[in-house]
Design a protein around this motif. Structure first.
Motif, PDB file in Angstrom:
ATOM      1  N   ILE A  12       0.817  -1.220   0.000  1.00 47.64           N
ATOM      2  CA  ILE A  12       0.000   0.000   0.000  1.00 47.64           C
ATOM      3  C   ILE A  12       0.847   1.265   0.000  1.00 47.64           C
ATOM      4  O   ILE A  12       0.357   2.338  -0.348  1.00 47.64           O
ATOM      5  CB  ILE A  12      -0.992   0.011   1.187  1.00 47.64           C
ATOM      6  N   SER A  22       1.409   9.314   5.128  1.00 46.91           N
ATOM      7  CA  SER A  22       0.389   9.017   4.126  1.00 46.91           C
ATOM      8  C   SER A  22      -0.804   9.930   4.362  1.00 46.91           C
ATOM      9  O   SER A  22      -0.971  10.480   5.452  1.00 46.91           O
ATOM     10  CB  SER A  22      -0.050   7.556   4.242  1.00 46.91           C
ATOM     11  N   PRO A  23      -1.665  10.099   3.363  1.00 51.78           N
ATOM     12  CA  PRO A  23      -2.965  10.704   3.672  1.00 51.78           C
ATOM     13  C   PRO A  23      -3.797   9.715   4.476  1.00 51.78           C
ATOM     14  O   PRO A  23      -3.402   8.540   4.636  1.00 51.78           O
ATOM     15  CB  PRO A  23      -3.574  10.942   2.282  1.00 51.78           C
ATOM     16  N   ILE A  25      -6.527   7.069   4.692  1.00 52.73           N
ATOM     17  CA  ILE A  25      -7.083   6.150   3.689  1.00 52.73           C
ATOM     18  C   ILE A  25      -8.083   5.218   4.367  1.00 52.73           C
ATOM     19  O   ILE A  25      -8.065   5.053   5.595  1.00 52.73           O
ATOM     20  CB  ILE A  25      -5.973   5.311   3.007  1.00 52.73           C
ATOM     21  N   ASP A  26      -8.963   4.618   3.574  1.00 55.65           N
ATOM     22  CA  ASP A  26      -9.907   3.621   4.089  1.00 55.65           C
ATOM     23  C   ASP A  26      -9.198   2.292   4.266  1.00 55.65           C
ATOM     24  O   ASP A  26      -8.405   1.873   3.416  1.00 55.65           O
ATOM     25  CB  ASP A  26     -11.092   3.460   3.138  1.00 55.65           C
ATOM     26  N   THR A  61     -11.222   6.309  13.462  1.00 58.71           N
ATOM     27  CA  THR A  61     -10.107   6.910  12.726  1.00 58.71           C
ATOM     28  C   THR A  61      -8.836   6.680  13.524  1.00 58.71           C
ATOM     29  O   THR A  61      -8.807   6.901  14.738  1.00 58.71           O
ATOM     30  CB  THR A  61     -10.336   8.416  12.517  1.00 58.71           C
ATOM     31  N   GLU A  91      -9.311  14.115  11.400  1.00 60.10           N
ATOM     32  CA  GLU A  91      -8.896  14.655  10.110  1.00 60.10           C
ATOM     33  C   GLU A  91      -9.164  16.143  10.008  1.00 60.10           C
ATOM     34  O   GLU A  91      -8.689  16.808   9.079  1.00 60.10           O
ATOM     35  CB  GLU A  91      -9.608  13.908   8.981  1.00 60.10           C
ATOM     36  N   SER A 203      -3.422  15.681   4.848  1.00 66.48           N
ATOM     37  CA  SER A 203      -3.272  15.330   3.439  1.00 66.48           C
ATOM     38  C   SER A 203      -2.051  14.489   3.166  1.00 66.48           C
ATOM     39  O   SER A 203      -1.851  14.008   2.042  1.00 66.48           O
ATOM     40  CB  SER A 203      -3.205  16.615   2.602  1.00 66.48           C
TER      41      SER A 203
END
Length: 391
Positions: A12, A22-23, A25-26, A61, A91, A203
């Motif tokens: 990933i 990283s941003p 992500i799901d 999260t 976030e 981000s």
């Protein structure tokens, strides 16, 4: 310095660099999965050098920070590599566009337990006793520019200071992760990256380095004027660090820089001291930034043999000077430090200027005399009676 990250067998993150985020992500919730960390040249998850299993909660999260050492040697201390997980991540700021939420993580392997003190706006400790590997939770802050001081856990030494320009960078409404990153002593850690505070944005991308700020200082001179034979030589300690060794009676240190804005201990100990245990006296000071101080050690430490027994103490004079206030002058600060001398006047007899110090008692600073550079004759008087004279 660069790794591949696998989710089960899927890569990933490829060539994921140190001080990069990283941003958000799901990721799958409610099912167990394995995160694998492999070298950047890896071809599959089977080459992972570290794996950890997770099961995430639905709708939650998470912030996950990779920290620690994978090498078998070259690092001191070798805090083992791990993934630190913070649930209830954010976030965006919960307070809206005028606020910024900051999650703090201590990720410097050779840094001790620290406090973070904000010195520009709120002047208080905002993170208390954060140890390596710990998240300190979210700070919900107004979006203004702050100055952060990383202090030791005793709040007595500033390790480093940084600007946190939340308003200047337009970070209103953002939720950030601030990390202590790198090594306090790179020489003991393979010459690795130096300590700093770095910010991960929601981000993702390269972490943002917080710019360094000046550590506030004051100027200090220490003078040994205790005439007690038992204190003919002493050691002076700043917190638990020797400052002046075998410091003799009628000796002065030069003016030196000392940290301001933090409480610190000054201990007076015998010249054979190896620590501050059993010190003759201990005092706590907090200096003002950009101020100049003279500290005079004076008085009696012995239990007998002296009359009167003026107790040993440190006498502090702020607004001290290292140079004259006017070209061509000599500025003279007068201190009465003779334990058995009465209240005195100082009379100048050659100019004659008359009484230049009036009614000075033991332990008094009489303030600065701003004198023309010439020769003077001084007479010490008590109640109008001359005692002794000096050139």
């Amino acid at each position: 310095s660069s790794v591949d990250v696998y989710l089960n067998s899927s890569r990933i993150l490829n060539d994921f660099a140190f001080r990069t985020a990283s941003p958000f992500i799901d990721a799958p919730a409610g099912v167990p999965f394995t995160v694998g960390i492999a070298g950047s040249s890896s071809m599959s998850a089977a080459e992972a050098i570290y794996t950890e299993d997770f099961t995430l909660a639905d709708g939650e999260t998470y912030v996950i920070v990779a920290s620690g050492i994978v090498s078998p040697s070259g690092y001191m201390p070798a805090q083992p590599f791990s993934l630190a997980v913070f649930p209830a991540g954010r976030e965006a700021a919960v307070g809206g566009a005028a606020t910024t939420d900051v999650l703090v993580y201590h990720g410097s392997t050779d840094a001790p337990t620290v406090d973070v003190y904000e010195s520009a706006v709120v002047n208080t400790t905002i993170v208390d006793n954060a140890s390596y590997g710990e998240f300190a939770g979210y700070l919900e802050l107004p979006t203004v520019d702050f100055t952060l001081q990383v202090r030791d856990e005793f709040n007595s030494t500033i390790v480093a200071a940084y600007q946190a320009p939340l308003a200047t960078l337009g970070l209103g409404g953002a939720a950030l992760v601030t990390l202590a990153s790198g090594f306090l002593d790179p020489s003991m850690n393979n010459g690795g990256p130096a300590f700093g505070l770095y910010v991960a944005l929601p981000s993702g991308g390269p972490l943002v380095e917080l710019p360094s700020a000046a550590i506030p200082t004051a100027r200090v001179q220490v003078i040994h004027n205790s005439a007690d034979l038992a204190a003919a030589q002493v050691d002076v300690w700043l917190n638990n660090t020797p400052l002046l060794n075998d410091f003799a009676f009628r000796t002065a240190s030069p003016f030196v820089d000392a940290q301001a804005g933090v409480p610190f201990d000054v201990s007076i100990a015998m010249p054979t001291s190896a620590d501050t245990v059993g010190a003759l006296a201990r005092y706590t000071f907090t200096l003002d930034a950009d101020e100049t101080y003279i500290i005079v050690a004076n008085g009696i430490v012995s239990g007998s043999g002296y009359t009167p027994v003026q107790p040993f103490d440190l006498y502090v004079y702020p607004a001290a000077r290292e140079t004259s206030s006017m070209m061509g002058n000599v500025d003279v600060l007068v201190f009465h430090g003779s334990t058995d001398a009465p209240i005195v006047d100082v009379v100048e007899t050659s100019v004659p200027a008359g009484t230049i110090v009036s009614g000075a008692s033991y332990g008094d600073f009489a303030g600065y005399l701003e004198l023309a550079e010439q020769d003077y004759a001084l007479r010490i008087e008590t109640m109008g009676t001359p005692v002794i004279s000096y050139q």
